[in-house]
Design an enzyme around this catalytic site. Structure first.
Site, PDB file in Angstrom:
ATOM      1  N   SER A  69       0.595   8.843 -10.001  1.00 52.42           N
ATOM      2  CA  SER A  69       0.171   7.545  -9.497  1.00 52.42           C
ATOM      3  C   SER A  69      -0.665   6.769 -10.519  1.00 52.42           C
ATOM      4  O   SER A  69      -0.184   6.481 -11.607  1.00 52.42           O
ATOM      5  CB  SER A  69      -0.566   7.752  -8.168  1.00 52.42           C
ATOM      6  OG  SER A  69      -0.745   6.541  -7.499  1.00 52.42           O
ATOM      7  N   ASP A 136       8.128   5.904  -0.822  1.00 52.20           N
ATOM      8  CA  ASP A 136       6.708   6.063  -1.144  1.00 52.20           C
ATOM      9  C   ASP A 136       5.942   4.952  -0.425  1.00 52.20           C
ATOM     10  O   ASP A 136       6.198   3.770  -0.657  1.00 52.20           O
ATOM     11  CB  ASP A 136       6.518   5.981  -2.661  1.00 52.20           C
ATOM     12  CG  ASP A 136       5.132   6.359  -3.122  1.00 52.20           C
ATOM     13  OD1 ASP A 136       4.157   6.043  -2.410  1.00 52.20           O
ATOM     14  OD2 ASP A 136       5.025   6.962  -4.200  1.00 52.20           O
ATOM     15  N   HIS A 163       3.778   9.898  -0.773  1.00 49.97           N
ATOM     16  CA  HIS A 163       3.306   9.647  -2.136  1.00 49.97           C
ATOM     17  C   HIS A 163       3.052  10.959  -2.888  1.00 49.97           C
ATOM     18  O   HIS A 163       2.267  10.992  -3.821  1.00 49.97           O
ATOM     19  CB  HIS A 163       2.030   8.803  -2.051  1.00 49.97           C
ATOM     20  CG  HIS A 163       1.561   8.235  -3.342  1.00 49.97           C
ATOM     21  ND1 HIS A 163       2.344   7.448  -4.165  1.00 49.97           N
ATOM     22  CD2 HIS A 163       0.356   8.327  -3.972  1.00 49.97           C
ATOM     23  CE1 HIS A 163       1.642   7.085  -5.224  1.00 49.97           C
ATOM     24  NE2 HIS A 163       0.441   7.612  -5.148  1.00 49.97           N
TER      25      HIS A 163
END
Length: 186
Positions: A69, A136, A163
């Protein structure tokens, strides 16, 4: 030659979250380090970059970086500015992005201060793998796809509604371990 694995977490995370510790246990014969970026709920790019400078040694050995991320854009920004010999075998980018996230404007300032040199990364990093969830809820699929295309990376889509976080059931991540081991054994 010594082998090293560095793991860079994302927004609102730390070294004890998700599948990071599990990964260190499933990449044999490698020295692993899970980075702990300061103030992950209010990240400041310069602070996270300072952590990379202090904790990651890319001057020797065979190095692989796994980033998740916000850790992805942070690592890519850092490597874009890295001077000297970049001794890295590969990157595994999980739920990565480089553009602003429409539903997460809190990170806009952080993202706006990055400057990723995609051409430099493509030239200097021999193996780049992007792992993307089909749905996601934090980083839209299109943003991860855009990053993968900009990097000409290997593109892996995993059927997942989340995620890749512990709250989504991700306390292990065999696919990431497999790609890291593949890169290190090339």
């Amino acid at each position: 030659m010594n082998k090293y694995l560095y793991i860079a977490h994302g927004y609102n995370a730390n070294s004890q979250k998700h599948w990071f510790k599990w990964l260190t246990q499933h990449v044999p014969s490698v020295d692993s380090k899970i980075l702990d970026f300061p103030n992950s709920s209010n990240p400041i790019l310069s602070d996270w970059t300072d952590t990379l400078k202090a904790e990651v040694d890319l001057t020797s050995g065979e190095n692989v970086i796994v980033a998740h991320s916000l850790g992805v854009v942070t690592v890519l920004n850092y490597l874009s500015k890295y001077d000297g010999k970049l001794n890295i075998k590969g990157l595994v980018l999980v739920a990565g992005f480089y553009e602003e996230i429409p539903e997460l404007s809190k990170l806009d300032d952080y993202i706006q201060h990055t400057n990723i040199d995609f051409e430099k990364l493509k030239e200097r990093v021999p193996n780049i793998i992007s792992i993307i969830a089909t749905n996601d809820r934090v980083v839209p699929y299109k943003l991860s796809e855009n990053l993968a295309k900009k990097l000409n990376s290997e593109f892996v889509t995993i059927e997942h509604d989340g995620h890749f976080c512990d709250r989504d059931g991700y306390t292990s991540f065999p696919e990431v371990a497999s790609y890291v081991n593949r890169i290190l054994n090339q």
